[in-house]
Design an enzyme around this catalytic site. Structure first.
Site, mmCIF file in Angstrom:
data_model
loop_
_atom_site.group_PDB
_atom_site.id
_atom_site.type_symbol
_atom_site.label_atom_id
_atom_site.label_comp_id
_atom_site.label_asym_id
_atom_site.label_seq_id
_atom_site.Cartn_x
_atom_site.Cartn_y
_atom_site.Cartn_z
ATOM 1 C CB CYS A 136 5.858 25.865 61.602
ATOM 2 S SG CYS A 136 4.168 26.477 61.447
ATOM 3 C CB CYS A 139 3.098 23.682 60.515
ATOM 4 S SG CYS A 139 3.305 25.306 59.778
ATOM 5 C CG ASP A 140 5.077 20.491 61.973
ATOM 6 O OD1 ASP A 140 4.309 20.078 61.086
ATOM 7 O OD2 ASP A 140 6.177 21.006 61.731
#
Length: 328
Positions: A136, A139-140
């Site tokens: 992701c 997300c990261d």
């Protein structure tokens, strides 16, 4: 089971398909429960930007998910934040069991459980998840500002996530096993125009390597020659498709060789009253708009099915057993 415990429809999963199904089910006056173990929206929440959902030129995945949920909640929809652990088909009705101990009788079930990121299955991938390996970018990606990363894949998701990472990283390498991308042409053009992105053709990741701090490189294999080479890298983002979350699919429901549920054009499975929609079912393409359409179709079909079931049960209840008439 008492009438109070019996629902017309249970929808498992609150992604675009599940929420769309909830909207149409409520409009069809079905007694409906929507069960989701996480946040409404599903995988859409992980998308930085959605540009191909009709009516929205640009919208974040989180906002689109919120709008789906708000629309569904504008009806008196019953929601349950829990995890479904079993779906048991029955002759009179089906049964849905949750981790929280709920046992719910229901005429029809719509499975909208989606899929999970497909893994590469190479050495280092599992061990380094969260230490430089991610599925992701939204997300990261923040953790890789000014660093060098690779994105593995050649479809829409890989290109979209790579373009997002290019806003943060120093350099993004798109590693693809073939000599042409599968992504839509507009995304291919954006990748080609992005100066911080470079496509590594005809290559696969053979191993993910690390030092004491996390990922520090990958071993790439040329798919034509078999030649191996090392590439220093700080992060690996994997976007090579999804596998269906089919753990809850009851025995007796037909699956294809990849584990996707086989349905007809009404999203009906091989068990009456069990429906599969979105990324769980076998289909040509996997898009938000198609999942939403599946939800609509399945809910309309389920409403027709439930109406027929209730009519049959009502007729059976009204029939008196032979010899039961009072002759006094």
């Amino acid at each position: 089971m008492s009438q109070a415990e019996l629902y017309d429809l249970v929808i498992v999963g609150a992604g675009p398909g599940g929420l769309s199904a909830a909207i149409y089910a409520m409009r069809g006056a079905l007694k409906t429960m929507l069960i989701e173990k996480a946040a409404p929206g599903g995988q859409v929440n992980l998308s930085d930007e959605v540009e191909n959902y009709p009516g929205f030129v640009h919208v974040s995945g989180a906002e689109l998910s919120m709008r789906f949920a708000e629309h569904a909640r504008s009806y008196p929809l019953e929601e349950l934040n829990d995890e479904v652990v079993a779906i048991e088909p029955g002759l009179e009705h089906h049964t849905v069991r949750t981790a929280g101990g709920r046992v719910i009788g229901v005429h029809a079930v719509i499975l909208a459980t989606g899929g999970s990121p497909r893994k590469l299955g190479v050495p280092g991938e599992d061990e380094l998840y969260g230490k430089g390996v991610s599925y992701c970018a939204v997300c990261d990606g923040f953790f890789f500002r000014g660093k060098r990363v690779i994105v593995v894949g050649g479809g829409d998701s890989a290109c979209e996530e790579g373009l997002y990472l290019a806003k943060l990283a120093e350099q993004v390498y798109l590693v693809h096993r073939r000599d042409a991308l599968r992504a839509s042409m507009i995304l291919q053009q954006r990748v080609e125009a992005e100066c911080k992105m470079e496509v590594v053709w005809n290559s696969v990741v053979n191993e993910i390597k690390a030092d004491g701090e996390g990922v520090n490189g990958v071993e790439l294999k040329d798919t034509r020659t078999g030649e191996l080479r090392d590439m220093p890298i700080d992060g690996v983002f994997v976007f090579v498709g999804f596998v269906p979350n089919n753990e809850l699919v009851p025995a007796g429901v037909r699956l294809n060789a990849e584990g996707f549920v086989i349905t007809d054009d009404q999203c009906r499975t091989s068990i009456p009253g069990i429906y599969a929609i979105g990324d769980l079912r076998e289909k040509y393409a996997r898009q938000i708009v198609l999942s939403a359409g599946d939800g609509c179709m399945a809910a309309l079909s389920a409403a027709h099915y439930v109406e027929g079931r209730k009519a049959k049960l009502s007729a059976e209840t009204c029939e008196l057993p032979a010899g039961s008439m009072d002759t006094h």
